[in-house]
Structure formats: structure tokens, C-alpha cells
Design a protein around this motif. Structure first.
Motif, PDB file in Angstrom:
ATOM      1  N   ARG A 207      35.536  29.961  57.576  1.00 22.24           N
ATOM      2  CA  ARG A 207      35.332  29.378  56.232  1.00 22.24           C
ATOM      3  C   ARG A 207      35.202  30.480  55.189  1.00 22.24           C
ATOM      4  NH1 ARG A 207      32.019  25.871  59.231  1.00 22.24           N
ATOM      5  NH2 ARG A 207      30.131  27.029  58.678  1.00 22.24           N
ATOM      6  N   ALA A 208      34.483  31.554  55.521  1.00 25.97           N
ATOM      7  CA  ALA A 208      34.294  32.650  54.558  1.00 25.97           C
ATOM      8  C   ALA A 208      35.650  33.210  54.128  1.00 25.97           C
ATOM      9  CB  ALA A 208      33.430  33.749  55.164  1.00 25.97           C
ATOM     10  N   GLY A 209      36.557  33.386  55.094  1.00 22.33           N
ATOM     11  CA  GLY A 209      37.897  33.891  54.772  1.00 22.33           C
ATOM     12  C   GLY A 209      38.602  32.971  53.785  1.00 22.33           C
ATOM     13  N   TYR A 210      38.543  31.654  54.055  1.00 24.11           N
ATOM     14  CA  TYR A 210      39.212  30.712  53.141  1.00 24.11           C
ATOM     15  C   TYR A 210      38.585  30.732  51.752  1.00 24.11           C
ATOM     16  CZ  TYR A 210      41.843  28.767  57.028  1.00 24.11           C
ATOM     17  OH  TYR A 210      42.697  28.612  58.081  1.00 24.11           O
ATOM     18  N   PHE A 211      37.249  30.813  51.693  1.00 21.14           N
ATOM     19  CA  PHE A 211      36.558  30.877  50.399  1.00 21.14           C
ATOM     20  C   PHE A 211      37.077  32.052  49.562  1.00 21.14           C
ATOM     21  CE2 PHE A 211      32.693  28.424  51.918  1.00 21.14           C
ATOM     22  CZ  PHE A 211      32.524  27.648  50.796  1.00 21.14           C
ATOM     23  N   LEU A 212      37.380  33.177  50.250  1.00 19.46           N
ATOM     24  CA  LEU A 212      37.716  34.407  49.516  1.00 19.46           C
ATOM     25  C   LEU A 212      39.028  34.287  48.727  1.00 19.46           C
ATOM     26  CD1 LEU A 212      36.552  37.034  52.163  1.00 19.46           C
ATOM     27  CD2 LEU A 212      35.703  36.853  49.815  1.00 19.46           C
ATOM     28  N   VAL A 213      39.918  33.385  49.147  1.00 17.55           N
ATOM     29  CA  VAL A 213      41.219  33.302  48.454  1.00 17.55           C
ATOM     30  C   VAL A 213      41.047  32.775  47.020  1.00 17.55           C
ATOM     31  CG1 VAL A 213      43.575  32.434  48.543  1.00 17.55           C
ATOM     32  CG2 VAL A 213      42.418  33.114  50.661  1.00 17.55           C
ATOM     33  N   PRO A 214      40.386  31.614  46.827  1.00 12.20           N
ATOM     34  CA  PRO A 214      40.154  31.214  45.416  1.00 12.20           C
ATOM     35  C   PRO A 214      39.233  32.173  44.663  1.00 12.20           C
ATOM     36  CG  PRO A 214      39.137  29.636  46.949  1.00 12.20           C
ATOM     37  CD  PRO A 214      39.995  30.553  47.771  1.00 12.20           C
ATOM     38  N   ILE A 215      38.331  32.853  45.394  1.00  6.69           N
ATOM     39  CA  ILE A 215      37.491  33.849  44.697  1.00  6.69           C
ATOM     40  C   ILE A 215      38.395  34.955  44.134  1.00  6.69           C
ATOM     41  CG2 ILE A 215      35.692  35.624  45.009  1.00  6.69           C
ATOM     42  CD1 ILE A 215      34.354  33.661  47.032  1.00  6.69           C
ATOM     43  N   ALA A 216      39.388  35.381  44.912  1.00  6.14           N
ATOM     44  CA  ALA A 216      40.321  36.416  44.433  1.00  6.14           C
ATOM     45  C   ALA A 216      41.014  35.955  43.145  1.00  6.14           C
ATOM     46  CB  ALA A 216      41.356  36.735  45.506  1.00  6.14           C
ATOM     47  N   ALA A 217      41.381  34.664  43.098  1.00  4.15           N
ATOM     48  CA  ALA A 217      42.044  34.142  41.893  1.00  4.15           C
ATOM     49  C   ALA A 217      41.091  34.200  40.700  1.00  4.15           C
ATOM     50  CB  ALA A 217      42.523  32.714  42.141  1.00  4.15           C
ATOM     51  N   MET A 218      39.809  33.875  40.945  1.00 10.72           N
ATOM     52  CA  MET A 218      38.818  33.947  39.854  1.00 10.72           C
ATOM     53  C   MET A 218      38.614  35.391  39.392  1.00 10.72           C
ATOM     54  SD  MET A 218      36.057  31.289  41.402  1.00 10.72           S
ATOM     55  CE  MET A 218      34.661  31.824  40.442  1.00 10.72           C
TER      56      MET A 218
ATOM     57  N   LEU B  59      50.673  38.668  43.293  1.00 14.09           N
ATOM     58  CA  LEU B  59      49.594  38.839  44.278  1.00 14.09           C
ATOM     59  C   LEU B  59      49.674  37.778  45.374  1.00 14.09           C
ATOM     60  CD1 LEU B  59      47.021  40.239  45.241  1.00 14.09           C
ATOM     61  CD2 LEU B  59      45.717  38.870  43.605  1.00 14.09           C
ATOM     62  N   PHE B  60      49.872  36.513  44.973  1.00 16.87           N
ATOM     63  CA  PHE B  60      49.807  35.454  45.987  1.00 16.87           C
ATOM     64  C   PHE B  60      51.127  35.305  46.743  1.00 16.87           C
ATOM     65  CE2 PHE B  60      46.115  34.728  43.297  1.00 16.87           C
ATOM     66  CZ  PHE B  60      45.143  34.828  44.286  1.00 16.87           C
ATOM     67  N   GLU B  61      52.227  35.724  46.126  1.00 18.33           N
ATOM     68  CA  GLU B  61      53.475  35.794  46.915  1.00 18.33           C
ATOM     69  C   GLU B  61      53.344  36.864  47.986  1.00 18.33           C
ATOM     70  OE1 GLU B  61      57.197  34.251  44.308  1.00 18.33           O
ATOM     71  OE2 GLU B  61      57.204  36.400  44.781  1.00 18.33           O
ATOM     72  N   ALA B  62      52.756  38.013  47.593  1.00 21.44           N
ATOM     73  CA  ALA B  62      52.579  39.101  48.562  1.00 21.44           C
ATOM     74  C   ALA B  62      51.635  38.684  49.680  1.00 21.44           C
ATOM     75  CB  ALA B  62      52.034  40.347  47.858  1.00 21.44           C
ATOM     76  N   GLY B  63      50.665  37.828  49.352  1.00 17.25           N
ATOM     77  CA  GLY B  63      49.709  37.375  50.370  1.00 17.25           C
ATOM     78  C   GLY B  63      50.260  36.252  51.224  1.00 17.25           C
ATOM     79  N   GLY B  64      51.433  35.727  50.891  1.00 17.27           N
ATOM     80  CA  GLY B  64      51.920  34.496  51.512  1.00 17.27           C
ATOM     81  C   GLY B  64      52.947  34.693  52.611  1.00 17.27           C
ATOM     82  N   VAL B  65      53.723  33.637  52.791  1.00 14.76           N
ATOM     83  CA  VAL B  65      54.624  33.589  53.947  1.00 14.76           C
ATOM     84  C   VAL B  65      55.750  34.623  53.856  1.00 14.76           C
ATOM     85  CG1 VAL B  65      56.171  31.748  53.127  1.00 14.76           C
ATOM     86  CG2 VAL B  65      55.637  31.942  55.575  1.00 14.76           C
TER      87      VAL B  65
ATOM     88  N   SER C 190      41.913  38.933  54.424  1.00 19.63           N
ATOM     89  CA  SER C 190      42.864  39.143  55.531  1.00 19.63           C
ATOM     90  C   SER C 190      42.179  39.863  56.695  1.00 19.63           C
ATOM     91  CB  SER C 190      44.103  39.905  55.055  1.00 19.63           C
ATOM     92  OG  SER C 190      43.853  41.299  54.966  1.00 19.63           O
ATOM     93  N   LEU C 191      41.245  40.767  56.390  1.00 26.08           N
ATOM     94  CA  LEU C 191      40.541  41.472  57.467  1.00 26.08           C
ATOM     95  C   LEU C 191      39.636  40.511  58.234  1.00 26.08           C
ATOM     96  CD1 LEU C 191      39.554  44.855  55.728  1.00 26.08           C
ATOM     97  CD2 LEU C 191      41.582  44.353  57.093  1.00 26.08           C
ATOM     98  N   VAL C 192      38.935  39.635  57.491  1.00 25.61           N
ATOM     99  CA  VAL C 192      38.035  38.668  58.154  1.00 25.61           C
ATOM    100  C   VAL C 192      38.843  37.809  59.128  1.00 25.61           C
ATOM    101  CG1 VAL C 192      36.537  36.653  57.787  1.00 25.61           C
ATOM    102  CG2 VAL C 192      36.385  38.618  56.235  1.00 25.61           C
TER     103      VAL C 192
END
Ligand code: GRG
Length: 305
Positions: A121-132, A155-161, A89-91
């Protein structure tokens, strides 16, 4: 970013522990990413993962876990998962299409150190990394699939809309317009509060808390999240870029509605303090220990960066 002495020895030692343990995991995941993602994209992800944050959300995870009787050191993995979502989110928050900033955690923002497409792209990569990271932590903690499912959902509801993305969207949409206190509370609760609430709830879920304890942690997290963002508004208006490790005065420059623009510095400080008090009341009403979560709520409103 300068490491400063904090008030309250319990908060100080918990934050130091959260920082050490989260930093170690972020380095390990960054090394793994560098073997999986070649070139500048991998380097940008590693740069973001290894940036030196205060690790407040990891400290909340550790404190909530212990407040419900959790003892395993593997909880640090859950803390790292929450911090990875925060890092993404910061990126993205710093990108030119959002808050357009050059400085973060005392260093160049990811798009300044690399470039806008790479940082995006780095920001988008980090989301599935968080899941891993979360899945690995759940395995290390030997949690059941249903607990992992509940943690992932939280976690992902909190990160979402309905949380961070929704709050950020309202915040961007409101630039140049003064929001009412009710609207501002909604922005803050989403943009910042939802992830802090999730940190507390994930700590509780990992510690196999009762439903009543989870509700108390949810209430605590909701209020400390609000308190944190109000304190952030005050620091943005009163501190310096050198102390904050990010550009001070950004809210005024972007004509953002904040608790400071609405209530003034002292009014905003009072609001933050009362949110911190309400946070702790959620725990005391549920008969839960406040040994670490109490001092953390105090730190959140009294911090200087
Ligand atoms: C698609 C609209 C849309 C949004 C994408 C980018 C984004 C989602 C959300 C931004 C959320 C955000 C960055 C909110 C600010 C939260 C905040 C107060 C961050 C600073 O937290 P600290 O002080 O920072 O804990 P450190 O650096 O110590 O980790």
C-alpha cells in the motif's frame, strides 16, 4: 548506507547539494503524509520517503536545469518528485513478488520493517504523492500549465509500461533465461534508464529549454541511464552488501541476465564507459555546457555504491 567520497569535485558537490535539498523535502512531505495517513501505513510511507538514497536522479534534475540556464532553488521540488517515483519503485522492487530483498539503502526494506501488505500500500500511495510534489514544485517555479503538463507526461510515461514498469516486467519474465544484448538493453533502458532520462528532461522543461536542448538532454539521459544500470550490474557482482547498502550478488542468485553474465566484468565496464561517452556527445553536439552533466556521467560509471 555508507557515504563515500566520490571522484570529481563537481559531481561530489552536486550530489551533496542534491542530497541535502532532496532529503529536506522528503522529510517535509513525510511529515505531511503522517498527518494525512494515520497508523502504520503513514509510518511506512514516511519510512520509505526518508530512506537515505544517493539522490542521483535529483542531481540530474538540478544539473539539467542549470545546463539550460535555470537558477531557481525551487527546482529541488521537481527533483523530489522524480525521487518519489524512484522511491515507490524501490519499495515494490524489494517485495517478495519481485526481487524479494531484505536490505535497501543500508536498512530493512519497507516490507521487512513493516509487512508485505503495508509496504504494498505504501508503494501505491507514493505515486499520487509524487504527482502532488510535482504540482507543488511547478507552482513554486511559477511554470505555465502546459509546462507542468509536459513534465507530468514525461515523468509518468517514464514510470509506466513504456518505461520502468515495462522494463521491470521484462526483467521478471526473463529470470532464468539468458537475454541477447539487444533484449538486455531494452530491459535496462526501461527499468532504470527511463526515469533517469525523465530526470534530465524535467530539469530541461523546468528551465524552459529549447526543443533542441530537450532532445539533447533526452539523449544524454537515455545513455546515462543505460550506463547506470550496467555499472549496477558490475557492482552487484563485485561489491559487498555493506558497501552497496543492498544485497550484493542478487542478480546471480535470481539467475538474471545482466551485462556481466553476457560480457564479463571488463566487457560490462567498457559498455558502461562508452554509454557515458555517448551521453556527453549528445550535449556537445547541441552546444550545451557539460560542467555538471559531464562529471555526473563519469560518476555514474565509476561510483562504488
Ligand atoms: C508492475 C512489473 C511491475 C513493476 C513495478 C517495481 C517497479 C515497477 C520497477 C522497478 C524498477 C527498479 C527498482 C529498477 C532498478 C533501478 C536501480 C538501479 C535502482 C537503484 O538505484 P540507486 O543506486 O539507488 O540510485 P539509491 O538507493 O541510491 O536511490
Amino acid at each position: 548506507m555508507p557515504r563515500r567520497r566520490l571522484t570529481g569535485s563537481e559531481a561530489t558537490s552536486l550530489l551533496a547539494e542534491a542530497r541535502d535539498r532532496t532529503d529536506a523535502l522528503m522529510v517535509a512531505w513525510a511529515e505531511r503524509v503522517l498527518t494525512l495517513v494515520p497508523g502504520r501505513d503513514g509510518q511506512a510511507i514516511a519510512y520509505a520517503l526518508q530512506s537515505p538514497g544517493k539522490r542521483v536522479r535529483p542531481a540530474l534534475v538540478l544539473a539539467a536545469f542549470r545546463a539550460v540556464g535555470g537558477v531557481s532553488p525551487a527546482i529541488a521540488g521537481v527533483a523530489a518528485a522524480v525521487e518519489t517515483v524512484h522511491t515507490y519503485s524501490l519499495v515494490h522492487d524489494d517485495l517478495p513478488c519481485m526481487d524479494d530483498d531484505d536490505l535497501r539503502r543500508g536498512r530493512a526494506t519497507t516490507h521487512r520493517a513493516f509487512d508485505v501488505p503495508t509496504a504494498t500500500r505504501a508503494g501505491y500511495f507514493l505515486v499520487p504523492i509524487a504527482a502532488m510534489v510535482l504540482a507543488q514544485a511547478s507552482e513554486d517555479l511559477v511554470l505555465s500549465p502546459s509546462v507542468l503538463g509536459a513534465m507530468a507526461r514525461e515523468l509518468f510515461e517514464a514510470g509506466g509500461v513504456e518505461g520502468m514498469v515495462g522494463g521491470q516486467w521484462l526483467d521478471l519474465e526473463a529470470e532464468g533465461r539468458q537475454l541477447s544484448q539487444k533484449e538486455l538493453r531494452q530491459v535496462h533502458r526501461g527499468k532504470t534508464g527511463a526515469l533517469m532520462r525523465a530526470a534530465c528532461v524535467l530539469g530541461g522543461l523546468a528551465g524552459e529549454a529549447t526543443a533542441a536542448q530537450i532532445e539533447a538532454l533526452r539523449g544524454y539521459g537515455e545513455e546515462v541511464g543505460l550506463a547506470f544500470q550496467i555499472a549496477d550490474d558490475v557492482l552487484d557482482a563485485t561489491s559487498t552488501s555493506a558497501i552497496l547498502g543492498k544485497t550484493a550478488g542478487r542478480d546471480a542468485a535470481l539467475e538474471k541476465s545482466t551485462y556481466v553474465s553476457l560480457l564479463g566484468i571488463e566487457g560490462a565496464r567498457r559498455e558502461a564507459a562508452s554509454a557515458a561517452r555517448r551521453a556527453v556527445q549528445h550535449l556537445t553536439r547541441a552546444g550545451m555546457p557539460t560542467t555538471s552533466l559531464g562529471p555526473l556521467a563519469q560518476y555514474i560509471v565509476k561510483r562504488d555504491s
